[in-house]
Design a protein around this motif. Structure first.
Motif, short mmCIF file in Angstrom:
data_model
loop_
_atom_site.label_atom_id
_atom_site.label_comp_id
_atom_site.label_asym_id
_atom_site.label_seq_id
_atom_site.Cartn_x
_atom_site.Cartn_y
_atom_site.Cartn_z
N THR A 52 18.33 -39.44 -53.48
CA THR A 52 19.34 -40.48 -53.59
C THR A 52 20.54 -40.00 -54.39
N GLY A 53 20.44 -38.80 -54.97
CA GLY A 53 21.60 -38.25 -55.65
C GLY A 53 21.84 -38.85 -57.02
N THR A 55 22.12 -38.08 -60.08
CA THR A 55 22.22 -36.86 -60.88
C THR A 55 23.38 -37.01 -61.84
N GLU A 175 18.05 -47.97 -61.73
CA GLU A 175 17.29 -47.11 -60.82
C GLU A 175 15.89 -46.82 -61.35
N PHE A 235 27.98 -40.47 -60.55
CA PHE A 235 26.98 -41.24 -59.80
C PHE A 235 27.00 -42.70 -60.21
N ARG B 91 29.04 -32.98 -47.53
CA ARG B 91 28.30 -33.69 -48.55
C ARG B 91 29.20 -34.06 -49.73
N ARG B 95 29.89 -37.77 -51.06
CA ARG B 95 29.78 -38.22 -52.46
C ARG B 95 31.05 -38.97 -52.85
N ARG B 98 31.00 -42.37 -51.32
CA ARG B 98 29.65 -42.92 -51.41
C ARG B 98 29.60 -44.44 -51.19
N ARG B 103 23.07 -46.45 -47.69
CA ARG B 103 22.15 -45.55 -48.38
C ARG B 103 21.55 -44.54 -47.41
N TRP B 106 24.09 -41.74 -46.57
CA TRP B 106 24.24 -40.84 -47.72
C TRP B 106 22.99 -39.98 -47.88
N GLU B 107 21.83 -40.59 -47.80
CA GLU B 107 20.60 -39.81 -48.01
C GLU B 107 20.40 -38.78 -46.92
N ASN B 110 22.77 -35.98 -47.80
CA ASN B 110 22.31 -35.26 -48.99
C ASN B 110 21.07 -34.43 -48.67
#
Lengths: 477, 313
Positions: A52-53, A55, A175, A235, B91, B95, B98, B103, B106-107, B110
């Motif tokens: 899901t990034g 990070t 999260e 993020f 990618r 981002r 985003r 979701r 994006w996933e 990624n």
């Protein structure tokens, strides 16, 4: 180095090794689980975060690298009663912070009353002369606050730091809960935990309630301003914008037109009413703050002062969480609320004062010394874990500019268990609850972000220095 | 939506399309090299030319071999047009935008990046090439599927499809143009195995070899191939198909914005030209000239879209 002493308060185990009430239901569940399966779930969580990034970016040598903040699956648990008491103290402190900011930028009653020395404001970069005499829409300065707390006993929570600028970490709070619920759904049916998922809606409501006059008559347009994808908290910026249904803008998307701050859309320029900015004051407006900066929106401060936009948090709130101000917080709380502070400060020596400096120099090996304007755990000395040479080096810096430092005792931060191969093991933690302020009131999400020092005995919980996070529970009953 | 977000979406999908096309070209070249034996160096060169990377390659290497070219096109850090670099750009754009993506999209993006980084962490051996190229295609399809299955049909979706269509049209036109000479009638072509292989490679590089055989009962002829890649609106990588998709998505944008712009006028005339032209006329006008004009007009259209929708200030 082992600083975990008998004086350390463990939040799960009492002095006799019994389970404290907060953890009882959880432990019943935990003891019945297959530990190999739990270990596997931990790896699943990590791959979910990566996919899901979720990070953060690291500055310095690995610039541009994305890292995961380690997540520990054992929740940090607070009872409902503990939280009720705690949240009263938080609310009081946040009310005082806002009143203090208003006073500082207006009449300065607190200085006139002799409760705050004028010298801590003089030459302080965090104080913005541009804000003098101006009241932000709704009278709110700190729309979003993070209060860093440490615990040293059953009812002893102390404020380590107020974050009144652009506190981060709330996306991890959200999260972490999502991940826990996905990994252990049955756990949440056994233990009733107060939800945190309303935060993005509460944030949107709270920001909209602070809209400026110019927004009268329509639903306020709220945007989130980010420095961009290379920022360490990008993020979170994207996450919050997404959850609020707001645009995520960079300064290059913005310009001042016809008395408003506008964003460039595919249909033309659209006025923004409230901007939740995740950039520092210095990068807001090159015309006002930093003429050499390529970042920022030229003229936004003029529009702000003319009531054309709300900036959250208000520029100049950094003065309230300055470490030089911190030691005066008990006086500040009392001065504006007329009440005794419900939350304690960590005892603090101001090295600017001769007596304090002498004490600090004599006791360096036992103290934590912080730079007044530093953050993120850099530029500090942790006496008990430093070598003689390190202490000597730091002493030189301290003697050269004592006014630049404050010192605090090495606190016995409470411990909470983490999951290790060898079973549960205690590690030191802190807690950052998130607070929203609007003219309609103060909203505190139950719990917050628990940061944990994953290394045995370590007291440094910062994610930039090997800290991890945990889901933080406030029990519903 | 923000102009910058539209810009990011548009390029995210252009890069993904380009990465996939590069992988297909490499796959076609690989097969060609396998079947051609001794002359295979030439095939690898022709691949570099098609992608416009011959000069960049020669700056780095003295000889042209399969492993060198494959690694250069797939994962070379110094090659900004490598498959890995393009997936990374896609990618990075994802981002940046985003908040405009579901979701799932994006996933998928990624994960595509993570999977390809891992698969290409070390130099690729020829024995792994087929599997790796299949992985690139599969990952690209997963992103496309996520887009198709989860995104609201609004301007964000339209910009994604517009980016894909512009890039697909550009790629097909370039592949045709580099190989146009093997499609021209000449005394040497009749039944020679050389040209058969060249045509097959061309079809393969746009994932069209099976479809074409199926439509044409197994016979290969240059005019038929050109017709298929330029005029056949049923084939998803033909110029006609890309432009019909462009038209429907640009119409979507016009509807949503309540206005048509300069890019719509440019597109209308391009579609009209494409529809009015028979393949015989294209050959009469000159295939190379036709493709050169098409590529330039396609680029102008992309620029007009960027200006009309305020991609940058």
């Amino acid at each position: 180095m082992q600083t975990t002493t008998r004086a350390t308060f463990d939040e799960m185990l009492d002095e006799d090794g019994g389970i404290r009430p907060a953890y009882r239901a959880f432990r019943d569940w935990y003891d019945a689980q297959d530990k190999a399966w739990l270990a596997k779930q931990g790896q699943v969580a990590e791959s979910v975060f990566r996919r899901t990034g979720i990070t953060f970016n690291v500055y310095g040598e690995d610039a541009g690298q994305e890292r995961l903040i380690p997540f520990d699956m054992i929740p940090r648990i607070i009872t409902r009663d503990e939280w009720t008491r705690l949240s009263r103290g938080i609310e009081q402190r946040v009310r005082a912070l806002n009143a203090f900011l208003h006073d500082l930028y207006h009449k300065r009653e607190i200085v006139k009353a002799g409760r705050l020395p004028e010298r801590v404001l003089r030459d302080n970069d965090a104080f913005l002369p541009e804000m003098v005499g101006f009241t932000p829409p709704g009278g709110v300065y700190t729309h979003i606050v993070g209060i860093d707390l440490v615990r040293t006993g059953p009812d002893d929570f102390m404020v380590l730091e107020d974050n009144a600028r652009t506190p981060s970490g709330v996306s991890y709070m959200l999260e972490n809960r999502e991940t826990m619920m996905a990994m252990f759904p049955e756990l949440f049916s056994r233990v009733r935990v107060q939800p945190v998922s309303d935060y993005p809606r509460a944030l949107a409501r709270s920001l909209a309630a602070c809209a400026p006059e110019a927004a009268a008559g329509h639903r306020p347009v709220v945007s989130v301003l980010t420095p961009g994808i290379y920022n360490s908290a990008y993020f979170e910026h994207a996450f919050l914008a997404d959850q609020m249904g707001a645009e995520l803008v960079e300064s290059s998307d913005l310009r001042v037109m016809d008395g408003r701050v506008c964003q460039r859309t595919t249909r033309g320029w659209q006025a923004i009413d409230v901007i939740y900015r995740r950039v520092d004051d210095a990068f807001l407006d090159p015309l006002t703050f930093n003429p050499t900066s390529m970042l920022g929106v030229p003229g936004i401060m003029d529009i702000y002062r003319a009531g054309g936009i709300t900036i959250a948090n208000a520029p100049g709130t950094g003065i309230a969480d300055d470490k030089a101000i911190y030691s005066f917080m008990p006086e500040i709380v009392e001065f504006y609320t007329g009440e005794k502070p419900l939350l304690k400060n960590v005892p603090t020596w101001r090295c600017a004062e001769a007596d304090s400096l002498k004490y600090v120099l004599d006791n360096l090996k036992d103290l934590v010394v912080k730079e007044v304007h530093g953050s993120g755990g850099y530029g500090m000395l942790i006496g008990p874990t430093s070598s003689k040479a390190e202490i000597a080096r730091f002493e030189k810096k301290l003697r050269a500019r004592p006014e630049n430092y404050i010192a605090q005792p090495t606190l016995a931060l409470s411990t909470v268990p983490i999951f290790t191969k060898a079973g549960l093991a205690p590690r030191h933690v802190d807690l950052r609850p998130f607070v929203l302020v609007s003219p309609k009131g103060i909203d505190i999400t139950p719990g917050g972000l628990t940061r944990v020092a994953l290394k045995k005995g370590s007291l440094v919980v910062n994610s930039s220095q090997g800290g991890g996070t945990k889901d933080s529970w406030v029990l519903a009953e | 939506m923000l102009g910058r977000t539209a810009y990011g979406i548009f390029w995210m999908f252009r890069y993904l399309e380009r990465a996939e096309n590069t992988a297909r070209l490499l796959e076609a070249g690989f097969r060609m090299a396998l079947t051609r034996g001794s002359q295979s160096d030439e095939e690898w060169r022709s691949l570099l030319t098609t992608l416009g990377l011959a000069a960049a390659y020669d700056d780095r290497f003295d000889e042209t071999t399969g492993p060198l070219v494959s690694n250069f096109l797939l994962r070379d850090r110094e090659n900004p047009a490598s498959v890995l670099a393009m997936v990374e750009y896609a990618r990075t754009n994802a981002r940046m935008v985003r908040t405009a993506l579901t979701r799932e999209v994006w996933e998928a993006t990624n994960e595509a990046w993570m999977a390809l980084c891992e698969a290409m962490a070390r130099p690729v051996r020829m024995a792994q090439l087929a599997d790796l190229l299949a992985l690139v295609r599969r990952q690209a399809m997963l992103v496309r599927g996520a887009l198709e299955g989860t995104m609201l049909r609004n301007e964000i979706f339209n910009f994604a499809r517009v980016g894909t269509a512009i890039e697909a049209a550009d790629n097909t036109a370039r592949i045709l143009d580099v190989k146009y000479h093997v499609l021209l009638p000449s005394v040497a072509w009749v039944g020679s195995t050389l040209d058969n292989a060249q045509w097959e490679m061309m079809l393969r590089s746009v994932a069209g070899e099976r479809v074409f055989r199926w439509l044409n009962a197994g016979t290969l002829d240059p005019r038929g191939i050109a017709n298929f890649l330029i005029c056949d609106g049923r084939f998803p990588r033909s110029l006609a198909y890309s432009y019909s998709k462009l038209a429907s998505n640009m119409n979507g944008l016009a509807r949503e914005h309540g206005t048509t712009l300069r890019s719509h006028a440019l597109l209308d005339s391009a579609v009209t030209r494409l529809q009015a032209q028979t393949i015989a006329e294209v050959f009469e006008f000159g295939l190379h000239e036709f493709l050169t004009d098409f590529i330039a007009a396609n680029r102008n259209l992309a620029d007009a879209i960027a200006a009309d929708y305020r991609f940058i200030e």
